[in-house]
Design an enzyme around this catalytic site. Sequence first.
Site, mmCIF file in Angstrom:
data_model
loop_
_atom_site.group_PDB
_atom_site.id
_atom_site.type_symbol
_atom_site.label_atom_id
_atom_site.label_comp_id
_atom_site.label_asym_id
_atom_site.label_seq_id
_atom_site.Cartn_x
_atom_site.Cartn_y
_atom_site.Cartn_z
ATOM 1 N N TYR A 142 -3.737 2.811 -0.996
ATOM 2 C CA TYR A 142 -3.624 3.273 0.388
ATOM 3 C C TYR A 142 -4.870 2.956 1.209
ATOM 4 O O TYR A 142 -4.815 2.924 2.434
ATOM 5 C CB TYR A 142 -3.372 4.784 0.425
ATOM 6 C CG TYR A 142 -2.011 5.210 -0.079
ATOM 7 C CD1 TYR A 142 -1.006 4.285 -0.368
ATOM 8 C CD2 TYR A 142 -1.722 6.542 -0.279
ATOM 9 C CE1 TYR A 142 0.223 4.678 -0.834
ATOM 10 C CE2 TYR A 142 -0.480 6.958 -0.740
ATOM 11 C CZ TYR A 142 0.487 6.022 -1.016
ATOM 12 O OH TYR A 142 1.716 6.425 -1.476
ATOM 13 N N LYS A 192 -0.706 3.569 -15.452
ATOM 14 C CA LYS A 192 0.130 2.417 -15.798
ATOM 15 C C LYS A 192 -0.749 1.433 -16.569
ATOM 16 O O LYS A 192 -0.900 0.259 -16.209
ATOM 17 C CB LYS A 192 0.716 1.791 -14.531
ATOM 18 C CG LYS A 192 1.797 0.732 -14.802
ATOM 19 C CD LYS A 192 3.038 1.296 -15.480
ATOM 20 C CE LYS A 192 4.105 0.199 -15.601
ATOM 21 N NZ LYS A 192 5.246 0.649 -16.427
ATOM 22 N N ASP A 224 6.072 5.526 -15.217
ATOM 23 C CA ASP A 224 7.529 5.446 -15.235
ATOM 24 C C ASP A 224 8.125 6.463 -16.204
ATOM 25 O O ASP A 224 9.152 7.090 -15.921
ATOM 26 C CB ASP A 224 8.001 4.027 -15.560
ATOM 27 C CG ASP A 224 7.224 3.367 -16.682
ATOM 28 O OD1 ASP A 224 6.199 3.932 -17.124
ATOM 29 O OD2 ASP A 224 7.636 2.282 -17.124
ATOM 30 N N ASP A 248 1.476 10.711 -5.079
ATOM 31 C CA ASP A 248 2.322 10.846 -3.892
ATOM 32 C C ASP A 248 3.798 10.830 -4.294
ATOM 33 O O ASP A 248 4.599 11.673 -3.869
ATOM 34 C CB ASP A 248 2.006 9.692 -2.934
ATOM 35 C CG ASP A 248 2.632 9.872 -1.563
ATOM 36 O OD1 ASP A 248 3.239 10.932 -1.305
ATOM 37 O OD2 ASP A 248 2.531 8.947 -0.744
ATOM 38 N N ASP A 252 6.576 14.333 -4.823
ATOM 39 C CA ASP A 252 7.823 14.432 -4.062
ATOM 40 C C ASP A 252 9.021 14.535 -5.005
ATOM 41 O O ASP A 252 9.970 15.280 -4.738
ATOM 42 C CB ASP A 252 7.983 13.222 -3.140
ATOM 43 C CG ASP A 252 7.278 13.422 -1.802
ATOM 44 O OD1 ASP A 252 6.450 14.342 -1.722
ATOM 45 O OD2 ASP A 252 7.553 12.668 -0.858
#
Length: 363
Positions: A142, A192, A224, A248, A252
């Site tokens: 970001y 990851k 994942d 993030d 959610d």
Amino acid sequence: MSRYKIAVLPGDGIGPEVVTEAVLLLEEIGKQYNHQFDFKYGKIGGVAVDEVGTPLPGETIELCKSSDAVLLGAVGGPKWDNEPPVRKPETGLLGIRKALQLYANLRPVTLFSSLIHSSPLKREVVLDTDILIVRELTGGIYFGTPRERRVGENGVEVVDTLFYTEKEMERIIRKGFELAQGRKKKLTSVDKANVLESSRLWREVANRIAVDYPDVELSHMLVDNAAMQLIRNPRQFDVIVTENMFGDILSDEASMLTGSLGMLPSASLGVSGPGLYEPIHGSAPDIAGKQVANPLATILSTALLLRHSLGLEEEANLVEQAVDKALEQGYRTQDIGSEWERVLCTSQMGEAVRSYLKATIKN
């Protein structure tokens, strides 16, 4: 009398409606505990773009820096989708986080037992879910540069850069360990590492820091798999620590364990200075002004504000208990309600929580 200065940034969409209920709750806390909350309002997001031409005015930054805590509603909406990046409402949100040097985003995911039917998952899967997601907030894709769109031999090319320093990783991972010490002493580090170099360093740093916290059990999980496990068996998690984008997305996803985004608060903390407290839901422009938004995530964010920025643990617990009591008695907003429950508007739900808060203090 204790006195605190609170910067209030209502923002866009349903932000002003839900923030109003949080302010009223803090005022009630002040009356009951002899605290003086001085609320100073500032502009951020789309409303700031419309009024002063920038999503984060300098006055807002100075207001926040001079306050004990910051209460934020929501930013954004389709009205500003075509604005250039420097004028997008979300740029204001990223900007205030950077200006206040907020590096740790805490997102509690707690399923209130009275809302277990609101979750799309089976009762036996989500029962007793209680997770704290700790998300790094200042680095990663970001914020990395270069970031650009350009034309190459094969047409448009885009570049986003994922950049982290070891120090940034160490700071947030250590925060995860510290928070796990105060809970069930179990920390899951999500990365990851099978693909990303940044994640391989992240895992190395986590393993190194783990030596300093022998009472905390550390485990690693690929992002994942973590996304799948949150739905398959959420009770296996206590504290999850992860980088910016993964946090993030996972937070959610985790919101649906509780049945609604309208139930999840958040706290963004720095090394020093004021913390920023906000619901994780968006501005929901489609229901703005209709008094149907759920204010509980914002109200629960005030509990985090009381706890983390002001050190008022008793008052924070009282807010959470009042929310729990209102839900136990069947009070609902439309996002978590059904036809056989008492569905309230935004202000009515806020009043219900305040009523139970006062009743709890008297008892």
